[in-house]
Design an enzyme around this catalytic site. Sequence first.
Site, PDB file in Angstrom:
ATOM      1  CB  SER A 250     -36.086  14.692  20.796  1.00 26.67           C
ATOM      2  OG  SER A 250     -34.890  13.620  20.576  1.00 26.67           O
TER       3      SER A 250
ATOM      4  CE1 TYR B 131     -39.698  10.860  22.758  1.00 32.86           C
ATOM      5  CE2 TYR B 131     -37.830  11.063  21.432  1.00 32.86           C
ATOM      6  CZ  TYR B 131     -38.468  11.338  22.535  1.00 32.86           C
ATOM      7  OH  TYR B 131     -37.762  12.251  23.215  1.00 32.86           O
TER       8      TYR B 131
HETATM    9  P1  NAD Z   1     -39.717  12.034  32.321  1.00 34.03           P
HETATM   10  O1  NAD Z   1     -40.270  10.714  31.813  1.00 34.03           O
HETATM   11  O2  NAD Z   1     -38.733  12.200  33.516  1.00 34.03           O
HETATM   12  O3  NAD Z   1     -40.632  13.265  31.953  1.00 34.03           O
HETATM   13  C1  NAD Z   1     -41.663  13.154  31.146  1.00 34.03           C
HETATM   14  C2  NAD Z   1     -42.768  13.678  32.101  1.00 34.03           C
HETATM   15  O4  NAD Z   1     -44.081  13.926  31.257  1.00 34.03           O
HETATM   16  C3  NAD Z   1     -43.183  12.702  33.259  1.00 34.03           C
HETATM   17  O5  NAD Z   1     -43.304  13.769  34.302  1.00 34.03           O
HETATM   18  C4  NAD Z   1     -44.686  12.398  32.828  1.00 34.03           C
HETATM   19  O6  NAD Z   1     -45.382  11.988  34.006  1.00 34.03           O
HETATM   20  C5  NAD Z   1     -45.146  13.326  32.160  1.00 34.03           C
HETATM   21  N1  NAD Z   1     -46.297  13.117  31.183  1.00 34.03           N
HETATM   22  C6  NAD Z   1     -46.285  12.126  30.392  1.00 34.03           C
HETATM   23  N2  NAD Z   1     -47.496  11.917  29.689  1.00 34.03           N
HETATM   24  C7  NAD Z   1     -48.048  13.079  30.065  1.00 34.03           C
HETATM   25  C8  NAD Z   1     -49.455  13.539  29.859  1.00 34.03           C
HETATM   26  N3  NAD Z   1     -50.317  13.088  28.936  1.00 34.03           N
HETATM   27  N4  NAD Z   1     -49.776  14.871  30.664  1.00 34.03           N
HETATM   28  C9  NAD Z   1     -49.124  15.273  31.426  1.00 34.03           C
HETATM   29  N5  NAD Z   1     -47.735  15.053  31.711  1.00 34.03           N
HETATM   30  C10 NAD Z   1     -47.257  13.797  31.092  1.00 34.03           C
HETATM   31  O7  NAD Z   1     -38.522  12.264  30.856  1.00 34.03           O
HETATM   32  P2  NAD Z   1     -37.876  13.414  30.695  1.00 34.03           P
HETATM   33  O8  NAD Z   1     -36.439  12.950  29.977  1.00 34.03           O
HETATM   34  O9  NAD Z   1     -37.375  14.619  31.721  1.00 34.03           O
HETATM   35  O10 NAD Z   1     -38.616  13.983  29.362  1.00 34.03           O
HETATM   36  C11 NAD Z   1     -39.056  15.428  29.254  1.00 34.03           C
HETATM   37  C12 NAD Z   1     -39.106  15.840  27.817  1.00 34.03           C
HETATM   38  O11 NAD Z   1     -37.721  16.120  27.361  1.00 34.03           O
HETATM   39  C13 NAD Z   1     -39.897  14.528  26.960  1.00 34.03           C
HETATM   40  O12 NAD Z   1     -40.729  15.461  25.982  1.00 34.03           O
HETATM   41  C14 NAD Z   1     -38.894  13.899  26.224  1.00 34.03           C
HETATM   42  O13 NAD Z   1     -39.238  13.502  24.743  1.00 34.03           O
HETATM   43  C15 NAD Z   1     -37.660  15.076  25.880  1.00 34.03           C
HETATM   44  N6  NAD Z   1     -36.442  14.470  25.914  1.00 34.03           N
HETATM   45  C16 NAD Z   1     -35.654  13.862  26.765  1.00 34.03           C
HETATM   46  C17 NAD Z   1     -34.486  13.418  26.401  1.00 34.03           C
HETATM   47  C18 NAD Z   1     -33.641  12.345  27.465  1.00 34.03           C
HETATM   48  O14 NAD Z   1     -32.642  11.930  26.986  1.00 34.03           O
HETATM   49  N7  NAD Z   1     -34.244  12.381  28.604  1.00 34.03           N
HETATM   50  C19 NAD Z   1     -33.767  13.688  25.213  1.00 34.03           C
HETATM   51  C20 NAD Z   1     -34.664  14.200  24.099  1.00 34.03           C
HETATM   52  C21 NAD Z   1     -36.032  14.737  24.690  1.00 34.03           C
END
Ligand code: NAD
Length: 265
Positions: A150, A163
Amino acid sequence: MLLKGQTALVTGGSSGIGSAIAQAMAAAGATVAVNHRAGAERAAKLADDILKTGGSAFAIEADVSDEGAVERMFEEVINRCGRLDILVANAGLQKDASFQDMSLADWRKVIDVNLTGQFLCARAAVRQFLSQEELPHLSRARGKIICMSSVHEVIPWAGHVNYAASKGGVMMMMKSLAQEVARQRIRVNGIAPGAIRTPINKEAWESPEALEKLLKLIPYGRIGEPENVAKAAVWLASDESDYITGTSLFIDGGMTLYPGFADNG
Ligand code: NAD
């Protein structure tokens, strides 16, 4: 097709960024294992949608913070596909609180899933890459790992200390691992997204007021879409990026350019 014949495992693949990456990697010719923890139906539907469009995918359940569950997931992927070429360690979550109110449980949960979960999956992937036959016609590298980080691997984030600490940890784990396995031609890179429109940060883009506030942080003037990350992930997993390892690729519309300084001259 950049990933033709390769096998990819995408953790947290049933929603948001993971789902877009699973679709893009399947469209690029990979067989994709779509990991989910709770979203069995969504993962099954995604795999089904990929099959309907001529791709290859299946859903696979595991909590990435559970060592036994991760080992069983890798076993199942290898049983089904025979090998693994790409790991996208994407699963992650937030449990936000002001620092003085943050419980140890919420601290641990975020570190366990976001950091330890990536450690467990990356370790299993490295073991698999080293034990399987190399297929240079599929990929120049012996294996590829993409760690989902991130912008908060470098931007401090008040109210989200657990986080930000997890993502700073992901960045140094990624770089140290890349250094350790480069000689074995395993490439390890990170993707550091800014604000991407997914369920994890809904409250930051759902209302016009929240979106207006968010856009002040994004010089490029729009929120990112999961597909913006997915396209880069395909490239980072392919031979097109063969000389790249140990790098964080920021996909953030300029968020890490610290736009607050733009009018401060
Ligand atoms: P999201 O909530 O749609 O996806 C996260 C996924 O991780 C979900 O499908 C959830 O079920 C899964 N998950 C959570 N705990 C878990 C576990 N213990 N075992 C297996 N799966 C698990 O959100 P997203 O935005 O798609 O996030 C994906 C990644 O991107 C994350 O690592 C998040 O930190 C990172 N990220 C997202 C953003 C953003 O703006 N959306 C920005 C920076 C980083």
